[in-house]
Scaffold this active site. Sequence first.
Site, mmCIF file in Angstrom:
data_model
loop_
_atom_site.group_PDB
_atom_site.id
_atom_site.type_symbol
_atom_site.label_atom_id
_atom_site.label_comp_id
_atom_site.label_asym_id
_atom_site.label_seq_id
_atom_site.Cartn_x
_atom_site.Cartn_y
_atom_site.Cartn_z
ATOM 1 N N SER A 1 0.838 -1.203 0.000
ATOM 2 C CA SER A 1 0.000 0.000 0.000
ATOM 3 C C SER A 1 0.869 1.247 0.000
ATOM 4 O O SER A 1 1.601 1.511 0.957
ATOM 5 C CB SER A 1 -0.914 0.004 1.230
ATOM 6 O OG SER A 1 -1.601 1.232 1.271
ATOM 7 N N HIS B 1 -1.325 -1.260 -4.219
ATOM 8 C CA HIS B 1 -2.584 -0.759 -3.648
ATOM 9 C C HIS B 1 -2.490 0.757 -3.447
ATOM 10 O O HIS B 1 -1.527 1.261 -2.879
ATOM 11 C CB HIS B 1 -2.806 -1.465 -2.304
ATOM 12 C CG HIS B 1 -4.109 -1.193 -1.638
ATOM 13 N ND1 HIS B 1 -5.270 -1.858 -1.970
ATOM 14 C CD2 HIS B 1 -4.436 -0.349 -0.641
ATOM 15 C CE1 HIS B 1 -6.253 -1.429 -1.209
ATOM 16 N NE2 HIS B 1 -5.785 -0.505 -0.384
ATOM 17 N N ASP C 1 -4.537 4.092 -2.022
ATOM 18 C CA ASP C 1 -5.634 4.513 -1.139
ATOM 19 C C ASP C 1 -6.014 5.961 -1.385
ATOM 20 O O ASP C 1 -5.199 6.865 -1.205
ATOM 21 C CB ASP C 1 -5.189 4.405 0.323
ATOM 22 C CG ASP C 1 -5.109 2.970 0.790
ATOM 23 O OD1 ASP C 1 -6.096 2.241 0.635
ATOM 24 O OD2 ASP C 1 -4.045 2.596 1.316
ATOM 25 N N MET D 1 -8.471 9.005 -0.161
ATOM 26 C CA MET D 1 -9.314 9.445 0.967
ATOM 27 C C MET D 1 -9.756 10.879 0.758
ATOM 28 O O MET D 1 -8.970 11.709 0.292
ATOM 29 C CB MET D 1 -8.510 9.373 2.267
ATOM 30 C CG MET D 1 -7.938 8.003 2.539
ATOM 31 S SD MET D 1 -6.907 8.049 4.002
ATOM 32 C CE MET D 1 -6.273 6.375 4.003
ATOM 33 N N HIS E 1 -8.278 1.860 -4.105
ATOM 34 C CA HIS E 1 -9.260 1.728 -3.015
ATOM 35 C C HIS E 1 -9.811 3.124 -2.704
ATOM 36 O O HIS E 1 -9.108 3.961 -2.144
ATOM 37 C CB HIS E 1 -8.528 1.127 -1.800
ATOM 38 C CG HIS E 1 -9.355 1.003 -0.565
ATOM 39 N ND1 HIS E 1 -8.787 0.773 0.671
ATOM 40 C CD2 HIS E 1 -10.707 1.069 -0.356
ATOM 41 C CE1 HIS E 1 -9.742 0.697 1.585
ATOM 42 N NE2 HIS E 1 -10.913 0.891 0.991
ATOM 43 N N MET F 1 -11.874 5.540 -0.666
ATOM 44 C CA MET F 1 -12.554 5.789 0.618
ATOM 45 C C MET F 1 -13.162 7.173 0.507
ATOM 46 O O MET F 1 -12.728 8.126 1.172
ATOM 47 C CB MET F 1 -11.537 5.685 1.759
ATOM 48 C CG MET F 1 -11.140 4.250 2.065
ATOM 49 S SD MET F 1 -9.584 4.129 2.968
ATOM 50 C CE MET F 1 -8.448 4.126 1.591
ATOM 51 N N MET G 1 -12.051 -4.666 5.411
ATOM 52 C CA MET G 1 -11.199 -3.749 6.176
ATOM 53 C C MET G 1 -10.952 -4.360 7.555
ATOM 54 O O MET G 1 -11.899 -4.614 8.304
ATOM 55 C CB MET G 1 -11.865 -2.378 6.334
ATOM 56 C CG MET G 1 -11.970 -1.559 5.059
ATOM 57 S SD MET G 1 -10.407 -1.326 4.180
ATOM 58 C CE MET G 1 -9.397 -0.533 5.436
ATOM 59 N N ASP H 1 -7.362 -5.730 4.247
ATOM 60 C CA ASP H 1 -6.645 -4.446 4.246
ATOM 61 C C ASP H 1 -6.569 -3.847 5.649
ATOM 62 O O ASP H 1 -7.590 -3.455 6.217
ATOM 63 C CB ASP H 1 -7.391 -3.485 3.296
ATOM 64 C CG ASP H 1 -6.655 -2.160 3.096
ATOM 65 O OD1 ASP H 1 -5.563 -1.988 3.653
ATOM 66 O OD2 ASP H 1 -7.209 -1.312 2.364
HETATM 67 C C1 DX5 Z 1 -6.305 2.194 5.521
HETATM 68 C C2 DX5 Z 1 -5.863 1.834 4.118
HETATM 69 C C3 DX5 Z 1 -4.835 0.771 4.057
HETATM 70 C C4 DX5 Z 1 -3.514 1.119 4.688
HETATM 71 C C5 DX5 Z 1 -2.925 -0.138 5.246
HETATM 72 O O1 DX5 Z 1 -7.381 3.056 5.451
HETATM 73 O O2 DX5 Z 1 -6.978 1.401 3.351
HETATM 74 O O3 DX5 Z 1 -4.635 0.316 2.711
HETATM 75 O O4 DX5 Z 1 -2.595 1.689 3.789
HETATM 76 O O5 DX5 Z 1 -1.784 0.182 5.941
HETATM 77 P P1 DX5 Z 1 -1.147 -0.759 7.049
HETATM 78 O O6 DX5 Z 1 -0.760 -2.045 6.360
HETATM 79 O O7 DX5 Z 1 0.006 0.017 7.534
HETATM 80 O O8 DX5 Z 1 -2.217 -1.001 8.099
HETATM 81 ZN ZN ZN Z 2 -6.651 0.408 1.334
#
Ligand code: DX5
Ligand code: ZN
Length: 218
Positions: free
Chosen positions: A7, A32, A34, A36, A65, A67, A136, A174
């Site tokens: 990620s 991956h 993310d 947000m 992903h 969010m 999650m 995740d």
């Molecule tokens: C959290 C993200 C994850 C995050 C995971 O909201 O969706 O993808 O990057 O990070 P680690 O592996 O450090 O928990």
């Molecule tokens: Zn994620």
Amino acid sequence: MAIIAPSLLAANFLALAEECRMVNESEAQWLHLDVMDGRFVPNISFGLPVIKQVTQANKKVSDVHLMILEPEKYTSAFKDAGADILSIHLEACPHLHRNIEQIRSLGMKAGVAINPHTPVLLLKDILADVDQVCIMSVNPGFGGQKFIPHSLAKIRELRTMIDEKGLSVKIEVDGGITLENAASVLKAGADVLVVGNTVFSSPDPKETIRQLVSLSAS
Ligand code: DX5
Ligand code: ZN
């Protein structure tokens, strides 16, 4: 063999080219990404311009992903930015089926992500229409959190649901994955492990990825 998806949220943003090169040279099959929005989750990460450049450098599958609220407004923009897989949150989508169809009609694989409090049972009537489910295992919004143990029961329940229906939907997990808990997550039925801090904070990220991959084979 399980798929490892480093990620990028945990990467060094001042050295993204090097971080992408590391992933390209590693045994990870996916990257991956993310996104947000500060509304669906209490944090803001990176967006389209960053993803566009990263997907150009990335030789692995780009697993995005979202969010964010109203993800349908940005579906084609993420396609243009190079997403291969686009996951949206069940909790953010009153018209989830329509949104999933929209993603697939643009030629991307579609995923649905669920928060820790959302029961797996709510996926019953969408499961046949998605390519993957992202469970999650932390509350979304931040990297580096602790794995929520109850996630294991959810993974097992989803595995049974998928197998009983004879589907080939992938289970992605995740949040909070470490070298210590990865084997139990895979044993519960996960196909894809998203791994942020465990990989990028490692003194030897490629070796850590290799260890995760070899765990998955055992
Ligand atoms: C959290 C993200 C994850 C995050 C995971 O909201 O969706 O993808 O990057 O990070 P680690 O592996 O450090 O928990
Ligand atoms: Zn994620």
